[in-house]
Design a protein around this motif. Structure first.
Motif, PDB file in Angstrom:
ATOM      1  N   LEU A   1     -15.353   8.397 -16.386  1.00 29.80           N
ATOM      2  CA  LEU A   1     -14.558   7.686 -15.384  1.00 29.80           C
ATOM      3  C   LEU A   1     -13.327   7.056 -16.027  1.00 29.80           C
ATOM      4  CD1 LEU A   1     -17.317   5.828 -13.312  1.00 29.80           C
ATOM      5  CD2 LEU A   1     -16.058   7.897 -12.660  1.00 29.80           C
TER       6      LEU A   1
ATOM      7  N   HIS B   1      -9.904   2.298 -14.740  1.00 27.63           N
ATOM      8  CA  HIS B   1      -9.793   1.439 -13.553  1.00 27.63           C
ATOM      9  C   HIS B   1     -10.970   1.624 -12.583  1.00 27.63           C
ATOM     10  CE1 HIS B   1      -8.186   5.168 -11.788  1.00 27.63           C
ATOM     11  NE2 HIS B   1      -8.428   4.641 -10.592  1.00 27.63           N
ATOM     12  N   VAL B   2     -11.933   2.448 -12.967  1.00 28.69           N
ATOM     13  CA  VAL B   2     -13.086   2.719 -12.104  1.00 28.69           C
ATOM     14  C   VAL B   2     -14.365   2.336 -12.841  1.00 28.69           C
ATOM     15  CG1 VAL B   2     -14.352   4.475 -10.798  1.00 28.69           C
ATOM     16  CG2 VAL B   2     -11.853   4.613 -10.984  1.00 28.69           C
TER      17      VAL B   2
ATOM     18  N   ALA C   1     -12.829   1.025  -7.577  1.00 28.77           N
ATOM     19  CA  ALA C   1     -11.585   1.556  -8.143  1.00 28.77           C
ATOM     20  C   ALA C   1     -10.514   0.494  -7.965  1.00 28.77           C
ATOM     21  CB  ALA C   1     -11.182   2.853  -7.454  1.00 28.77           C
ATOM     22  N   LYS C   2     -10.132  -0.162  -9.043  1.00 31.12           N
ATOM     23  CA  LYS C   2      -9.114  -1.204  -8.948  1.00 31.12           C
ATOM     24  C   LYS C   2      -7.741  -0.550  -9.042  1.00 31.12           C
ATOM     25  CE  LYS C   2      -7.889  -5.820 -10.511  1.00 31.12           C
ATOM     26  NZ  LYS C   2      -8.176  -6.914 -11.459  1.00 31.12           N
ATOM     27  N   THR C   3      -7.217  -0.176  -7.901  1.00 31.57           N
ATOM     28  CA  THR C   3      -5.935   0.503  -7.820  1.00 31.57           C
ATOM     29  C   THR C   3      -5.347   0.282  -6.437  1.00 31.57           C
ATOM     30  OG1 THR C   3      -4.825   2.658  -7.885  1.00 31.57           O
ATOM     31  CG2 THR C   3      -7.098   2.638  -7.113  1.00 31.57           C
TER      32      THR C   3
ATOM     33  N   GLU D   1      -5.898   7.270  -3.202  1.00 31.88           N
ATOM     34  CA  GLU D   1      -7.265   6.936  -3.611  1.00 31.88           C
ATOM     35  C   GLU D   1      -7.938   6.044  -2.579  1.00 31.88           C
ATOM     36  OE1 GLU D   1      -9.771   6.181  -7.659  1.00 31.88           O
ATOM     37  OE2 GLU D   1      -7.589   6.215  -7.720  1.00 31.88           O
TER      38      GLU D   1
ATOM     39  N   GLY E   1      -7.892  -3.026  -4.659  1.00 29.39           N
ATOM     40  CA  GLY E   1      -8.685  -1.851  -4.965  1.00 29.39           C
ATOM     41  C   GLY E   1      -9.587  -1.514  -3.798  1.00 29.39           C
TER      42      GLY E   1
ATOM     43  N   GLN F   1     -13.836  -0.167  -2.816  1.00 25.68           N
ATOM     44  CA  GLN F   1     -15.182   0.043  -3.321  1.00 25.68           C
ATOM     45  C   GLN F   1     -16.011   0.737  -2.252  1.00 25.68           C
ATOM     46  OE1 GLN F   1     -16.452  -4.117  -3.967  1.00 25.68           O
ATOM     47  NE2 GLN F   1     -18.116  -3.753  -2.528  1.00 25.68           N
TER      48      GLN F   1
ATOM     49  N   TYR G   1     -17.166  10.813  -7.390  1.00 23.26           N
ATOM     50  CA  TYR G   1     -15.804  10.482  -7.805  1.00 23.26           C
ATOM     51  C   TYR G   1     -15.185  11.612  -8.607  1.00 23.26           C
ATOM     52  CZ  TYR G   1     -11.787   7.983  -9.547  1.00 23.26           C
ATOM     53  OH  TYR G   1     -10.491   7.617  -9.841  1.00 23.26           O
TER      54      TYR G   1
END
Length: 311
Positions: free
Chosen positions: A219, A222-223, A244-246, A251, A273, A275, A308
């Motif tokens: 991964l 950021h995941v 996923a912090k984006t 995404e 992000g 989740q 993912y």
């Protein structure tokens, strides 16, 4: 419906001070003299105490003391603090209200902060401040039992502040997490699942319900994953989250549209992000470590990783 604005200790102190101002004619003089800087108002006598007065459309204060000093109309806008942090523009809102009151005919209006000596809020932004420890010493009565009772109200509030946030290590939770981390390391080795878990800490506390962040070698940084052993005090449910912090729109869209069956998609960190989450049975220190739930959690995490990477 608006939630409770004040703690029980702050409400008790509001009532205590309102009664002292209105029922002890000498209290106001002692109070103003003990403020820093000292407020000079000879012969001030309180006539009314108004709880939670409106600050002219900008929220509410704690209480307003109205009174006279000779022919002068004098008011005290008092904010008391125990454990709460300063509100947004709180001192400025008090001062603006005081200015409006002077425009309505009040000769003097002072804004006063009453807080524990250890309080590190906006002391300098009010007209004056006074420590609650000092307020306790200002209470007077021929009935010593009454004085002791009323001082105890302030002492309880100060004790609450002193102990607020102090945590007691939970040995049962530490033991459960130790068993958990040992088990999942062995489970992942057997199943060839490249998950890495956080190391065991020296102590855990009653509310430490998360295991995370949990990483997988394939991964991106950021995941990550986490296992929430329980999701709230009352709800008998645990949960696995893939985060996923984006802020990448594509995404975010994938998390919303293509999530696995039975998974729930929510925003993470106020939109920083996304989740997806899968419910599990809870695991609490009271019932101890559960191999079946831990196995189910590992399988769910493996399925999230596969989902993912497949995208």
């Amino acid at each position: 419906m608006e939630g409770l604005r004040k703690s029980a200790q702050e409400v008790e102190i509001d009532h205590l001070l309102a009664e002292e101002f209105c029922c002890d004619p000498t209290f106001a003089g002692r109070f103003l003299s003990a403020c820093q800087p000292q407020l000079f108002c000879p012969n001030f006598r309180a006539s009314m105490a108004v709880p939670e007065p409106s600050l002219g459309g900008e929220g509410f204060g704690d209480f307003l003391v109205e009174g006279e000093a000779g022919e002068l109309r004098v008011a005290l806008l008092i904010e008391d603090k125990i454990t709460a942090s300063p509100g947004v523009r709180q001192a400025k809102r008090y001062l603006a209200c005081a200015e409006r009151m002077r425009g309505m005919g009040w000769d003097q209006v002072w804004c006063i902060l009453a807080a524990p000596a250890s309080y590190r809020g906006e002391h300098g932004e009010y007209d004056a401040s006074i420590d609650l420890e000092t307020v306790a010493r200002l209470l007077r009565s021929p009935d010593l039992k009454r004085v002791a009772y009323r001082r105890a109200i302030i002492e309880r509030a100060l004790t609450k502040r002193a102990t607020s946030g102090v945590k007691v290590p939970d040995l049962a939770l530490h033991r459960m997490k130790s068993d958990y981390l040992q088990f999942v390391a062995e489970w992942c080795a057997v199943e060839d699942l490249a998950l890495s878990f956080p190391p065991l800490r020296g102590s855990y506390y009653d509310g430490d319900s998360w295991i995370g962040p949990i990483r997988h070698s394939s991964l991106p940084d950021h995941v990550w994953l986490r296992h929430r052993l329980w999701t709230s005090v009352k709800a008998p449910a645990g949960q696995i989250d893939l985060i996923a912090k984006t802020t990448d729109a594509a995404e975010h869209e994938r998390f919303r549209i293509e999530r696995p069956d039975d998974a729930i998609t929510t925003l993470f960190s106020k939109g920083k992000g996304m989740q997806i989450s899968m419910p599990l049975p809870e695991m609490r220190q009271g019932s101890g470590f559960d191999e079946k739930i831990a196995s189910e959690a590992c399988r769910a995490m493996g399925n999230f990783v596969q989902w993912y990477l497949a995208g």
